[in-house]
Design a protein around this motif. Structure first.
Motif, mmCIF file in Angstrom:
data_model
loop_
_atom_site.group_PDB
_atom_site.id
_atom_site.type_symbol
_atom_site.label_atom_id
_atom_site.label_comp_id
_atom_site.label_asym_id
_atom_site.label_seq_id
_atom_site.Cartn_x
_atom_site.Cartn_y
_atom_site.Cartn_z
ATOM 1 N N THR A 392 0.831 -1.213 0.000
ATOM 2 C CA THR A 392 0.000 0.000 0.000
ATOM 3 C C THR A 392 0.864 1.261 0.000
ATOM 4 O O THR A 392 0.413 2.322 0.428
ATOM 5 C CB THR A 392 -0.952 0.014 1.211
ATOM 6 N N ARG A 395 -0.391 5.003 -0.659
ATOM 7 C CA ARG A 395 -1.796 5.141 -0.265
ATOM 8 C C ARG A 395 -1.846 5.407 1.234
ATOM 9 O O ARG A 395 -0.835 5.401 1.933
ATOM 10 C CB ARG A 395 -2.581 3.869 -0.583
ATOM 11 N N ILE A 416 -8.546 1.664 4.330
ATOM 12 C CA ILE A 416 -7.482 2.587 3.928
ATOM 13 C C ILE A 416 -7.747 3.970 4.506
ATOM 14 O O ILE A 416 -8.817 4.561 4.298
ATOM 15 C CB ILE A 416 -7.381 2.679 2.392
ATOM 16 N N THR A 419 -10.001 7.125 2.980
ATOM 17 C CA THR A 419 -11.093 6.736 2.082
ATOM 18 C C THR A 419 -12.455 6.975 2.715
ATOM 19 O O THR A 419 -13.480 6.821 2.046
ATOM 20 C CB THR A 419 -10.990 5.253 1.689
ATOM 21 N N GLU A 449 -9.914 -4.830 -5.458
ATOM 22 C CA GLU A 449 -10.314 -4.255 -4.173
ATOM 23 C C GLU A 449 -11.820 -3.980 -4.225
ATOM 24 O O GLU A 449 -12.285 -3.173 -5.029
ATOM 25 C CB GLU A 449 -9.546 -2.968 -3.889
#
Length: 657
Positions: A392, A395, A416, A419, A449
């Motif tokens: 990740t 991100r 995450i 988000t 995802e």
């Protein structure tokens, strides 16, 4: 409690209420969740003990009179038959109140030659609210009349299976209320006479200080959902250090009460704050939890889920060095790690620890991702051969990760950072593992995802309940404010589809419990707005092409669209107050093309939860009060109206009535 058949009602009413388990420190035999076949009815416990005697201006329910009781008049309720204008007390025989071919049994009124009736004698003078759901259990339709002494107050026609009753009335002491089932047939009815006229308690409950990140665990032995969570540090009644472990528990999946946790003073967990969060059962039937300690994962242990001690068990390894069972040391190239979750697979007798690892001193700005460490039956992990499962880098952090095996596939779950909406950690994501492969054999980076919510349900976690799964997170206590911590969502099931994707819904039994009967109906998309209070709006329609259909809800000066929109060739279930940018708030993309839609929207104060086809769900806290104007919206000429109804939403006090 009610369900849509007599046998179901009787089965549910036969369940004995189980109190929370003792805080005894003695070892117990713990059933493994995955070895127990639970039904939905097992999750919702009914107290069948005799109710205490009530006096004065309080809340009276018919069940206060008949539950485990055979005496007429107890708690001011009697069960009578009506013939013309006269009433006859029923006699108690064979577990029911009966007169000729009419009877009353565990909430079921059955009218034969005589009309079955419930009588309430007013203990005090005062204003009351009379409410309850009338649910047909035998016959296609019926009517129920409410009399105050000899005066007809209201007649309720029940045509669509159930109807919600709500009447405000002034009573004098010794006035008598009669609830009369007029025609031959049966219904379930547990009327409530409320002298307090207190405001309903929402289904969405908070606690003292509100919930930080939650970690649910279902205790099969005591039939209770335990909600371990992090303290926000905002407690008033009993202050705690931020990030310390707290817990609540519930025997009905709705009403949570504080659960007192304690630590072994002689052998405490190796961390004093978050020592019990994600709980699992080990190979020997002990309860365990894990927590990040910077460069390794620590462990705590319990025999009863309330009393916790150090779970890292020392031993001498093959090199003659001190080592620890149930301690997960990170790989040599790992800078640090946090948010671990451990899953024990009894089939392979292996433990898997999924954790967020940072691989540089830049931490969240550098190389990072989810790693999986494998352990043997003793709880020994090989830190030299760990698996970098998901990259990740670039991100937000993949917070609160989990790993579960559902049937023959492994899944990873994570949220995450960035988000979500206010609060940032939202959008519960998941990826699907390969059939019959271990989590170390799956190329997780190549998997799509997917999502289980729209972004306002923060740091959500799955919980295994027998062979079922449920998910919980927190909704911010103040709408659209960046505050860490808040209120639980409604209990929500997660299930596996044939293609491996996951769906989410309100389970069938809970859906019935939440529904307290019909309030109103629409006849077409063009109907004028309808005014309602806390309620469930259920809309069914067909659409073969583009979609822009749902409901517009206005409350407290705010208007939100809740429904289906097609944007750039993709269909979304969403909640939005911005027509020019409908994806700026809560949304989840549909994984397949749908033509027949059933949208259920739960309006509970400022909390909104919407479910499509018992497959997709989104939750949010918006700027609503408890009064709503609901207008159907349809901008597509291809949409065909089927039906739309408004039902009364249960409050947390009457969920089991």
């Amino acid at each position: 409690m009610k369900i849509n058949n007599i046998g179901g009602i009787m089965a549910l009413l036969s369940i004995v209420f189980l109190a929370g388990c003792s805080t005894s420190n003695t070892s117990t035999s713990n059933p493994n969740d995955s070895d127990v076949n639970l039904t939905y009815n097992d999750l919702y416990n009914v107290d069948t003990s005799k109710r205490p005697l009530k006096v004065g201006k309080t809340i009276y329910k018919a069940s206060d009179g008949y539950m485990s009781n055979s005496d007429q008049g107890y708690n001011n309720f009697s069960y009578v038959s009506k013939n013309n204008n006269s009433y006859e007390l029923m006699a108690y025989s064979n577990d029911k109140f009966i007169f000729e071919d009419s009877y009353f049994q565990n909430g079921i009124m059955h009218s034969g030659s005589y009309a079955s009736s419930i009588m309430f004698a007013a203990p005090e003078t005062g204003d009351v609210t009379i409410s309850g759901e009338i649910l047909i259990t035998e016959g296609a339709s019926n009517s129920l009349s409410v009399f105050k002494n000899d005066t007809l107050i209201k007649e309720i026609i029940i045509e669509d299976g159930s109807k919600n009753l709500e009447i405000k009335l002034s009573l004098n002491k010794n006035d008598k209320l009669y609830f009369v089932l007029n025609s031959e047939g049966s219904c379930y009815f547990n009327p409530k006479i409320d002298y307090t006229n207190e405001k309903d308690r929402l289904i969405h409950q908070t606690i003292d200080g509100e919930y930080g990140d939650v970690h649910p665990y279902y205790d099969v032995k005591n039939k209770r959902m335990i909600m371990y969570y992090l303290s926000t540090g905002r407690e008033i009644n009993s202050a705690h250090e931020m990030f310390s472990t707290l817990a609540t528990s519930s025997n009905d999946m709705t009403n949570f009460n504080q659960l007192e946790l304690s630590k072994n003073k002689a052998n405490p967990p190796s961390i004093t704050t978050y020592y019990a969060l994600g709980v699992y059962e080990d190979a020997n039937g002990n309860y365990r939890s894990c927590f990040g300690m910077g460069n390794y994962v620590g462990n705590s242990k319990s025999t009863n889920l309330e009393y916790w001690e150090n779970g890292e068990e020392p031993f001498e390894n093959d090199e003659g060095m001190l080592d620890y069972h149930h301690r997960v040391k990170f790989g040599s190239d790992v800078y640090s790690g946090r948010d671990p979750h451990i899953y024990y697979d009894k089939d392979s007798e292996k433990y898997y620890c999924i954790v967020m690892n940072y691989y540089s001193s830049s931490v969240d700005k550098g190389s990072k991702g989810l790693a999986i460490y494998e352990g043997n039956k003793l709880g020994d992990y090989d830190s030299n051969n760990y698996y970098k499962a998901l990259d990740t880098t670039g991100r937000g952090d993949p917070e609160c990760p989990q790993l579960y095996k559902i049937n023959d596939r492994y899944y990873i779950f994570y949220s995450i950072y960035g988000t979500g909406t206010s609060g940032n950690v939202g959008k519960l994501a998941y990826r699907i593992g390969d059939l019959n492969k271990s989590p170390l054999e799956v190329n997780w980076n190549e998997k799509e995802e997917l999502y289980l919510d729209g972004g306002d349900l923060h740091a959500a976690q799955l919980c295994q309940v027998g062979d079922m799964f449920y998910m919980y997170g927190w909704l911010t206590s103040s709408p659209k404010k960046n505050i860490w911590g808040g209120t639980l969502n409604m209990s929500r099931e997660v299930f596996q589809n044939e293609n491996g994707t996951l769906g989410t819904r309100i389970d069938p039994t809970y859906k019935q419990l939440l529904n307290k009967g019909l309030i109103d109906k629409y006849s077409s998309f063009s109907d004028a707005p309808k005014q309602t209070n806390r309620s469930i709006v259920s809309l069914e329609f067909n659409n073969n092409e583009v979609t822009d259909t749902g409901i517009k809800v206005t409350s407290n000066g705010k208007t939100y669209f809740i429904g289906i929109k097609s944007l750039s060739g993709k269909d979304y279930l969403l909640i939005s107050d911005n027509e020019s940018n409908p994806l700026d708030f809560i949304n989840i993309q549909l994984n397949e093309k749908i033509t027949n839609y059933k949208l259920d929207v739960y309006l509970d104060g400022g909390y909104v939860e919407a479910f499509l086809n018992d497959q997709y769900g989104i939750s949010s806290h918006v700027e609503f009060s408890e009064q709503y104007s609901v207008k159907l919206q349809n901008n597509d000429i291809s949409s065909t109206f089927e039906k739309c109804s408004i039902y009364k939403l249960s409050n947390s006090q009457d969920i089991l009535d």
